[in-house]
Design an enzyme around this catalytic site. Structure first.
Site, PDB file in Angstrom:
ATOM      1  N   LYS A   1       0.845  -1.188   0.000  1.00  0.00           N
ATOM      2  CA  LYS A   1       0.000   0.000   0.000  1.00  0.00           C
ATOM      3  C   LYS A   1       0.888   1.248   0.000  1.00  0.00           C
ATOM      4  O   LYS A   1       1.475   1.610   1.004  1.00  0.00           O
ATOM      5  CB  LYS A   1      -0.916   0.061   1.222  1.00  0.00           C
ATOM      6  CG  LYS A   1      -1.987   1.142   1.015  1.00  0.00           C
ATOM      7  CD  LYS A   1      -2.549   1.721   2.294  1.00  0.00           C
ATOM      8  CE  LYS A   1      -1.768   2.851   2.869  1.00  0.00           C
ATOM      9  NZ  LYS A   1      -1.714   4.087   2.068  1.00  0.00           N
TER      10      LYS A   1
ATOM     11  N   GLU B   1      10.504   1.375  10.000  1.00  0.00           N
ATOM     12  CA  GLU B   1      11.471   2.450   9.752  1.00  0.00           C
ATOM     13  C   GLU B   1      10.734   3.741  10.060  1.00  0.00           C
ATOM     14  O   GLU B   1       9.893   4.178   9.276  1.00  0.00           O
ATOM     15  CB  GLU B   1      11.909   2.459   8.282  1.00  0.00           C
ATOM     16  CG  GLU B   1      12.674   1.238   7.843  1.00  0.00           C
ATOM     17  CD  GLU B   1      14.044   1.139   8.470  1.00  0.00           C
ATOM     18  OE1 GLU B   1      14.532   2.156   9.014  1.00  0.00           O
ATOM     19  OE2 GLU B   1      14.618   0.044   8.438  1.00  0.00           O
TER      20      GLU B   1
ATOM     21  N   CYS C   1      13.835  10.799   6.345  1.00  0.00           N
ATOM     22  CA  CYS C   1      13.853  10.412   7.762  1.00  0.00           C
ATOM     23  C   CYS C   1      15.224  10.641   8.371  1.00  0.00           C
ATOM     24  O   CYS C   1      15.352  10.912   9.553  1.00  0.00           O
ATOM     25  CB  CYS C   1      13.424   8.960   7.902  1.00  0.00           C
ATOM     26  SG  CYS C   1      14.206   7.865   6.732  1.00  0.00           S
TER      27      CYS C   1
ATOM     28  N   GLU D   1      10.428  15.523  14.984  1.00  0.00           N
ATOM     29  CA  GLU D   1      10.804  15.448  13.575  1.00  0.00           C
ATOM     30  C   GLU D   1       9.938  16.437  12.791  1.00  0.00           C
ATOM     31  O   GLU D   1       8.712  16.326  12.790  1.00  0.00           O
ATOM     32  CB  GLU D   1      10.572  14.025  13.055  1.00  0.00           C
ATOM     33  CG  GLU D   1      10.972  13.872  11.601  1.00  0.00           C
ATOM     34  CD  GLU D   1      10.809  12.441  11.094  1.00  0.00           C
ATOM     35  OE1 GLU D   1       9.717  11.873  11.236  1.00  0.00           O
ATOM     36  OE2 GLU D   1      11.789  11.915  10.555  1.00  0.00           O
TER      37      GLU D   1
HETATM   38  P1  NAP Z   1       2.116   8.305   8.057  1.00  0.00           P
HETATM   39  O1  NAP Z   1       0.727   8.624   8.378  1.00  0.00           O
HETATM   40  O2  NAP Z   1       2.932   7.520   9.015  1.00  0.00           O
HETATM   41  O3  NAP Z   1       2.071   7.545   6.626  1.00  0.00           O
HETATM   42  C1  NAP Z   1       2.898   6.477   6.244  1.00  0.00           C
HETATM   43  C2  NAP Z   1       2.068   5.348   5.646  1.00  0.00           C
HETATM   44  O4  NAP Z   1       1.257   4.754   6.660  1.00  0.00           O
HETATM   45  C3  NAP Z   1       1.103   5.812   4.570  1.00  0.00           C
HETATM   46  O5  NAP Z   1       1.013   4.834   3.556  1.00  0.00           O
HETATM   47  C4  NAP Z   1      -0.187   5.907   5.344  1.00  0.00           C
HETATM   48  O6  NAP Z   1      -1.321   5.858   4.544  1.00  0.00           O
HETATM   49  C5  NAP Z   1      -0.095   4.711   6.238  1.00  0.00           C
HETATM   50  N1  NAP Z   1      -0.995   4.741   7.396  1.00  0.00           N
HETATM   51  C6  NAP Z   1      -1.532   5.810   8.020  1.00  0.00           C
HETATM   52  N2  NAP Z   1      -2.320   5.417   9.037  1.00  0.00           N
HETATM   53  C7  NAP Z   1      -2.305   4.066   9.058  1.00  0.00           C
HETATM   54  C8  NAP Z   1      -2.927   3.078   9.875  1.00  0.00           C
HETATM   55  N3  NAP Z   1      -3.738   3.390  10.870  1.00  0.00           N
HETATM   56  N4  NAP Z   1      -2.667   1.780   9.608  1.00  0.00           N
HETATM   57  C9  NAP Z   1      -1.858   1.422   8.598  1.00  0.00           C
HETATM   58  N5  NAP Z   1      -1.249   2.312   7.795  1.00  0.00           N
HETATM   59  C10 NAP Z   1      -1.454   3.623   8.017  1.00  0.00           C
HETATM   60  O7  NAP Z   1       2.895   9.591   7.715  1.00  0.00           O
HETATM   61  P2  NAP Z   1       2.232  10.973   7.207  1.00  0.00           P
HETATM   62  O8  NAP Z   1       1.024  11.315   8.009  1.00  0.00           O
HETATM   63  O9  NAP Z   1       2.027  10.864   5.773  1.00  0.00           O
HETATM   64  O10 NAP Z   1       3.389  11.990   7.602  1.00  0.00           O
HETATM   65  C11 NAP Z   1       3.418  12.517   8.924  1.00  0.00           C
HETATM   66  C12 NAP Z   1       4.811  12.543   9.486  1.00  0.00           C
HETATM   67  O11 NAP Z   1       5.390  11.239   9.461  1.00  0.00           O
HETATM   68  C13 NAP Z   1       5.797  13.381   8.709  1.00  0.00           C
HETATM   69  O12 NAP Z   1       5.689  14.722   8.983  1.00  0.00           O
HETATM   70  C14 NAP Z   1       7.100  12.783   9.171  1.00  0.00           C
HETATM   71  O13 NAP Z   1       7.490  13.315  10.394  1.00  0.00           O
HETATM   72  C15 NAP Z   1       6.786  11.336   9.342  1.00  0.00           C
HETATM   73  N6  NAP Z   1       7.210  10.543   8.165  1.00  0.00           N
HETATM   74  C16 NAP Z   1       8.344   9.842   8.259  1.00  0.00           C
HETATM   75  C17 NAP Z   1       8.790   9.115   7.165  1.00  0.00           C
HETATM   76  C18 NAP Z   1      10.029   8.305   7.213  1.00  0.00           C
HETATM   77  O14 NAP Z   1      10.590   7.990   6.184  1.00  0.00           O
HETATM   78  N7  NAP Z   1      10.494   7.904   8.380  1.00  0.00           N
HETATM   79  C19 NAP Z   1       8.074   9.138   5.978  1.00  0.00           C
HETATM   80  C20 NAP Z   1       6.886   9.869   5.922  1.00  0.00           C
HETATM   81  C21 NAP Z   1       6.480  10.565   7.028  1.00  0.00           C
HETATM   82  P3  NAP Z   1      -1.952   7.240   3.986  1.00  0.00           P
HETATM   83  O15 NAP Z   1      -0.846   8.088   3.522  1.00  0.00           O
HETATM   84  O16 NAP Z   1      -2.814   6.797   2.883  1.00  0.00           O
HETATM   85  O17 NAP Z   1      -2.721   7.836   5.131  1.00  0.00           O
END
Ligand code: NAP
Ligand code: MG
Length: 498
Positions: free
Chosen positions: A195, A270, A304, A401
């Protein structure tokens, strides 16, 4: 500062693909979501809608998991030799290389990153990860073990694929993330339900087309676009999934761990980082300035492992801050399709608001803005490369972060390695650390003291052979390298009394 507007001509193949349709890949076929719902993906450079994408829900997850299970247990995939798997994965790398330019454009349009970054970072790395793990298919061995039990024994271990893998990926490097999950899982003999993030689903879907063209057996790779709260949650809770591999926020990581606990799924996480860039007074300061600037402004800080905290010795602090602030001003921010662009927009309005909120909180808690600090223009999601000084360890901008182009610069007084390491380690994260010094003794001693999954000295970059992952709240397990494929296996011990 204004936004670059001139853009490279978009190849016809890219426009054709973007115009869709964009369905779910389940059991070797593209199908509409059972709910028939769709969602939009946007171009972050102007906020316009790029495409409508099928939105998977629990019923689609059931179908995809069943297909992945059949392919794993009974299909041609389960009978394929390691060498034959290697050949398919290598062919996927070749196909991706042949279409690299098309993928680079799609990534830039969907995610916003500079086309040149997609060309020289995302595509080559993705291709290399596929080739690296293609090589591992035939090398995933156990070992013979000498037993001391009474009698004569022959004992050995072997590595078996863990089964059906649910992969959930973020939007910051969409293709790279999809490939870093797919390549080791497929090399190990697993099948996958992937996904991608809702903000950037397009390159994963295009990759799905290549996977079908090449002739991967049906059900081996299933791609479900959709929301985390629906599709993602259904994958994590599904009893037919043996392992979850996730990259994203710590908050969602916690939700996933709880959902996976019911049947003790294997979990690799990660999560985020707050990587310190530590500069010693003997360092090559010009290189440290360039390295520090690239580490936080590349991909608009949406990495990240971005070097988001600068720790410099007081003797070199002013020079560093001036240098990085100058580089911040020079960074050409604009539409990623513009050849000269060095930093694109951030991915979404939500991220723009989040980053702006952090900068405002830093200001209100006493930080001084030495460069940037604002939004650029009113169209698209552009943030200025930003440098903050006067930041303290208790401030939100230092603790959390930000995932944007915002550097917090701090100085230390004595080059007392224990103290420097203690300050650098004073974060809940432990993903990476960067050192700038010419002194080998300082470098080795610090590498040992830092609580980080990856310590880099005088440089950066990713390599498929080098394991990547975090200490502390930066995650569980490692990706890349040998550990990255072993994470998709179960170890079996066999002991025979002869
Ligand atoms: P996120 O919500 O953690 O999204 C990452 C993935 O998880 C997406 O595919 C998301 O789907 C999915 N997801 C969300 N809620 C879920 C749930 N309850 N169960 C299973 N999967 C779920 O990250 P974001 O909201 O897009 O970004 C927020 C913050 O996360 C950023 O500001 C950053 O600090 C951090 N982040 C870190 C990394 C990294 O590489 N470590 C990457 C991205 C973000 P959807 O996108 O469809 O909701
Ligand atoms: Mg999200």
């Amino acid at each position: 500062m204004s936004v670059n507007v001139l853009t490279a001509a978009i190849p016809a193949a890219v426009t054709d693909f973007i115009h869709g349709p964009h369905k779910l890949l389940i059991d070797g076929r593209w199908i509409t979501a059972s709910s028939e719902k769709t969602f939009s993906t946007r171009n972050p450079a102007d906020g316009s809608i790029l495409a409508e994408i099928a939105s998977a829900e629990a019923a689609d997850v059931d179908l995809a998991v069943a297909a992945a299970r059949r392919a794993f247990e009974d299909g041609p995939w389960s009978r394929m030799t390691p060498a034959a798997r290697a050949k398919l994965i290598w062919r996927l790398a070749d196909a991706l290389e042949a279409k690299a330019e098309e993928f680079a454009f799609i990534e830039t349009l969907d995610n916003g990153k500079p086309l040149n970054d997609a060309r020289i970072i995302d595509l080559p790395h993705s291709i290399e990860v596929l080739r690296y793990y293609a090589g591992w298919c035939t090398k995933l061995n156990g070992e013979s073990v000498s037993l001391s039990n009474p009698g004569t024994w022959h004992a050995y271990t072997m590595r078996e694929p863990v089964g059906v893998v649910g992969s959930i990926t973020p939007w910051n490097a969409p293709l790279m993330m999809a490939v870093s999950k797919l390549a080791p899982a497929l090399a190990a003999g697993c099948t996958v339900v992937l996904k991608p993030a809702e903000q950037t689903p397009l390159t994963a879907l295009r990759l799905g087309q290549l996977i079908l063209d090449i002739g991967f057996p049906e059900g081996v790779v299933n791609i479900l676009t959709g929301f985390g709260e629906t599709a993602g949650a259904a994958i994590t809770a599904h009893p037919g999934v043996d392992k979850i591999t996730f990259t994203g926020s710590a908050d969602v990581g916690r939700i996933i761990v709880k959902a996976a606990a019911g049947d003790f799924k294997r979990v690799t996480l990660e999560l985020g980082g707050k990587t310190p860039v530590i500069v010693f007074p003997d360092a090559d300061i010009d290189r440290a300035i360039e390295g520090a600037a690239r580490s936080i402004f590349s991909n608009a800080g949406q990495i990240c492992n971005a070097g988001s905290r600068l720790y410099a010795h007081r003797d070199v602090f002013d020079r560093l801050v001036e240098g990085v602030s100058r580089r911040a001003g020079e960074f050409r921010v604009g539409n990623g399709l513009q050849a000269s662009t060095q930093m694109g927009p951030v991915v979404s309005q939500e991220q723009l608001d989040r980053i702006s909120g952090f900068i405002a909180s830093g200001r209100s808690q006493g930080a001084e803005v030495r460069a940037g600090g604002g939004r650029i223009g009113s169209e698209g999601y552009f943030v200025q490369p930003t440098v903050l000084t006067g930041t303290r360890p208790d401030m939100d901008v230092v603790r959390q972060e930000i995932f944007g182009p915002v550097l917090c610069a701090m100085s230390y007084g004595e080059a007392d390695l224990d103290r420097v390491a203690r300050e650098a380690n004073a974060t809940s994260y432990g993903l990476g650390a960067v050192l700038w010094t010419k002194d080998l003794s300082t470098a080795h001693k610090m590498a040992k003291k830092l609580k980080a999954g990856t310590v880099r000295v005088n440089g950066g970059g990713l390599d498929p052979a080098l394991p990547f992952g975090g200490f502390k709240q930066s995650g569980w397990g490692r990706e890349l390298g040998r550990e990255g494929i072993e994470a998709y296996t179960e170890l079996k011990s066999v002991a025979m009394a002869l």
